[in-house]
Design a protein around this motif. Structure first.
Motif, mmCIF file in Angstrom:
data_model
loop_
_atom_site.group_PDB
_atom_site.id
_atom_site.type_symbol
_atom_site.label_atom_id
_atom_site.label_comp_id
_atom_site.label_asym_id
_atom_site.label_seq_id
_atom_site.Cartn_x
_atom_site.Cartn_y
_atom_site.Cartn_z
ATOM 1 N N ALA A 10 0.837 -1.204 0.000
ATOM 2 C CA ALA A 10 0.000 0.000 0.000
ATOM 3 C C ALA A 10 0.869 1.251 0.000
ATOM 4 O O ALA A 10 0.561 2.233 -0.692
ATOM 5 C CB ALA A 10 -0.925 -0.002 1.211
ATOM 6 N N GLN A 11 1.975 1.227 0.757
ATOM 7 C CA GLN A 11 2.878 2.373 0.795
ATOM 8 C C GLN A 11 3.549 2.572 -0.559
ATOM 9 O O GLN A 11 3.721 3.708 -1.020
ATOM 10 C CB GLN A 11 3.944 2.178 1.877
ATOM 11 N N GLN A 12 3.927 1.478 -1.210
ATOM 12 C CA GLN A 12 4.526 1.574 -2.536
ATOM 13 C C GLN A 12 3.541 2.173 -3.533
ATOM 14 O O GLN A 12 3.901 3.040 -4.349
ATOM 15 C CB GLN A 12 4.980 0.190 -3.009
ATOM 16 N N ALA A 13 2.290 1.721 -3.456
ATOM 17 C CA ALA A 13 1.258 2.260 -4.344
ATOM 18 C C ALA A 13 1.032 3.737 -4.060
ATOM 19 O O ALA A 13 0.882 4.553 -4.989
ATOM 20 C CB ALA A 13 -0.044 1.481 -4.160
ATOM 21 N N MET A 31 -10.035 11.914 -13.086
ATOM 22 C CA MET A 31 -10.573 10.835 -12.267
ATOM 23 C C MET A 31 -9.567 9.701 -12.195
ATOM 24 O O MET A 31 -9.000 9.294 -13.225
ATOM 25 C CB MET A 31 -11.890 10.323 -12.863
ATOM 26 N N LEU A 32 -9.332 9.187 -10.998
ATOM 27 C CA LEU A 32 -8.425 8.063 -10.802
ATOM 28 C C LEU A 32 -9.238 6.836 -10.406
ATOM 29 O O LEU A 32 -9.999 6.880 -9.443
ATOM 30 C CB LEU A 32 -7.398 8.381 -9.713
ATOM 31 N N THR A 33 -9.082 5.763 -11.143
ATOM 32 C CA THR A 33 -9.811 4.531 -10.841
ATOM 33 C C THR A 33 -8.838 3.426 -10.464
ATOM 34 O O THR A 33 -7.691 3.400 -10.941
ATOM 35 C CB THR A 33 -10.646 4.074 -12.050
ATOM 36 N N GLU A 34 -9.296 2.531 -9.626
ATOM 37 C CA GLU A 34 -8.454 1.416 -9.200
ATOM 38 C C GLU A 34 -7.992 0.585 -10.395
ATOM 39 O O GLU A 34 -6.819 0.206 -10.485
ATOM 40 C CB GLU A 34 -9.217 0.524 -8.221
ATOM 41 N N ASP A 50 -6.114 0.952 -0.980
ATOM 42 C CA ASP A 50 -5.621 1.494 0.291
ATOM 43 C C ASP A 50 -4.879 2.809 0.083
ATOM 44 O O ASP A 50 -5.033 3.760 0.868
ATOM 45 C CB ASP A 50 -4.693 0.481 0.967
ATOM 46 N N ALA A 51 -4.084 2.875 -0.983
ATOM 47 C CA ALA A 51 -3.318 4.092 -1.267
ATOM 48 C C ALA A 51 -4.241 5.261 -1.599
ATOM 49 O O ALA A 51 -4.009 6.393 -1.163
ATOM 50 C CB ALA A 51 -2.346 3.842 -2.416
ATOM 51 N N LEU A 52 -5.284 4.997 -2.361
ATOM 52 C CA LEU A 52 -6.228 6.054 -2.721
ATOM 53 C C LEU A 52 -6.931 6.611 -1.485
ATOM 54 O O LEU A 52 -7.172 7.819 -1.383
ATOM 55 C CB LEU A 52 -7.254 5.520 -3.722
ATOM 56 N N LEU A 53 -7.237 5.742 -0.549
ATOM 57 C CA LEU A 53 -7.867 6.198 0.697
ATOM 58 C C LEU A 53 -6.912 7.089 1.489
ATOM 59 O O LEU A 53 -7.326 8.084 2.094
ATOM 60 C CB LEU A 53 -8.294 4.995 1.535
ATOM 61 N N MET A 54 -5.634 6.737 1.479
ATOM 62 C CA MET A 54 -4.626 7.553 2.165
ATOM 63 C C MET A 54 -4.533 8.937 1.532
ATOM 64 O O MET A 54 -4.503 9.956 2.231
ATOM 65 C CB MET A 54 -3.264 6.850 2.119
ATOM 66 N N GLU A 58 -5.531 12.813 2.962
ATOM 67 C CA GLU A 58 -4.591 13.928 2.981
ATOM 68 C C GLU A 58 -5.106 15.129 2.190
ATOM 69 O O GLU A 58 -4.452 16.171 2.142
ATOM 70 C CB GLU A 58 -3.241 13.485 2.411
ATOM 71 N N GLY A 59 -6.245 14.967 1.562
ATOM 72 C CA GLY A 59 -6.829 16.085 0.840
ATOM 73 C C GLY A 59 -6.338 16.256 -0.584
ATOM 74 O O GLY A 59 -6.630 17.269 -1.228
#
Length: 219
Positions: A10-13, A31-34, A50-54, A58-59
């Motif tokens: 997730a951190q790498q993503a 727009m960014l899609t999985e 998970d990365a997108l949620l992070m 962060e805004g």
């Protein structure tokens, strides 16, 4: 072990998607899609999710109904409001961090800053924005991390990510002056001069704000 692997992926993503945003490859409003990111980054969709949620937290991304997440368009008003909060928090972080940065960190930052200045003075090609950003992140991040308050460090990290998008797109490079301001700040931090370090950080951020106003004010 499985949880650690999941967090690492997730951190790498997160880092890869963040670079797409900061480099401008993923433009404001896009727009960014999985699915598409999984294909682009050659990763599975779980760490992408998970990365997108992070990034949303962060805004940097804004949820757009059922369509997914959109790269946030940073307005000048947004930037100024975030910078105002940074002006409240980062001088205090510098005050708390004074005398606590390691000698290795200070030496490394000094070298990288001098390298940037030397390159500019020799008329080298325009510095790589990624390199400039890395030095800036290194100093501001070290100060936040050494302030002794994990919550404060996390807030500063998030605020800097939001203003960084605007920095890369809309304000001029203040390369030499910024490096000199950073070097002066490092000296004060190394000497443990807490109040002076706080004031130097405040002046640095004031200069950043002034440069934006000059750039955007009609001549």
């Amino acid at each position: 072990m499985l949880i650690e692997t999941s967090k690492r992926l997730a951190q790498q993503a997160y880092e890869k998607i963040l670079e797409l945003i900061l480099s401008g490859e993923a433009e404001p409003g896009e727009m960014l899609t999985e699915r598409r990111l999984a294909e682009t980054l050659d990763m599975s969709r779980t760490p992408i999710r998970d990365a997108l949620l992070m990034l949303e937290s962060e805004g940097l991304l804004k949820r757009h109904g059922s369509r997914g997440l959109q790269v946030k368009q940073m307005r000048i008003e947004d930037y100024m409001e975030v910078l105002q909060i940074r002006l409240l928090l980062e001088p205090e972080a510098a005050r708390l961090a004074a005398g606590h940065l390691t000698a290795e960190t200070i030496s490394d930052l000094r070298k990288r800053l001098h390298d940037l200045i030397d390159g500019a003075e020799k008329g080298a090609t325009r510095p790589d924005r990624e390199a400039v950003r890395a030095v800036d992140d290194g100093l501001h991040g070290a100060i936040a991390n050494m302030a002794g308050n994990a919550h404060l460090a996390q807030i500063i990290h998030s605020l800097r990510r939001q203003t960084q998008i605007f920095d890369l797109r809309s304000i001029p490079e203040r390369l030499t002056s910024t490096c000199q301001e950073h070097l002066a700040l490092i000296d004060l931090l190394e000497q443990g001069k807490s109040e002076e370090a706080a004031e130097a950080m405040r002046e640095h951020l004031d200069h950043v704000r002034a440069s934006i106003i000059r750039r955007l004010t009609p001549q």
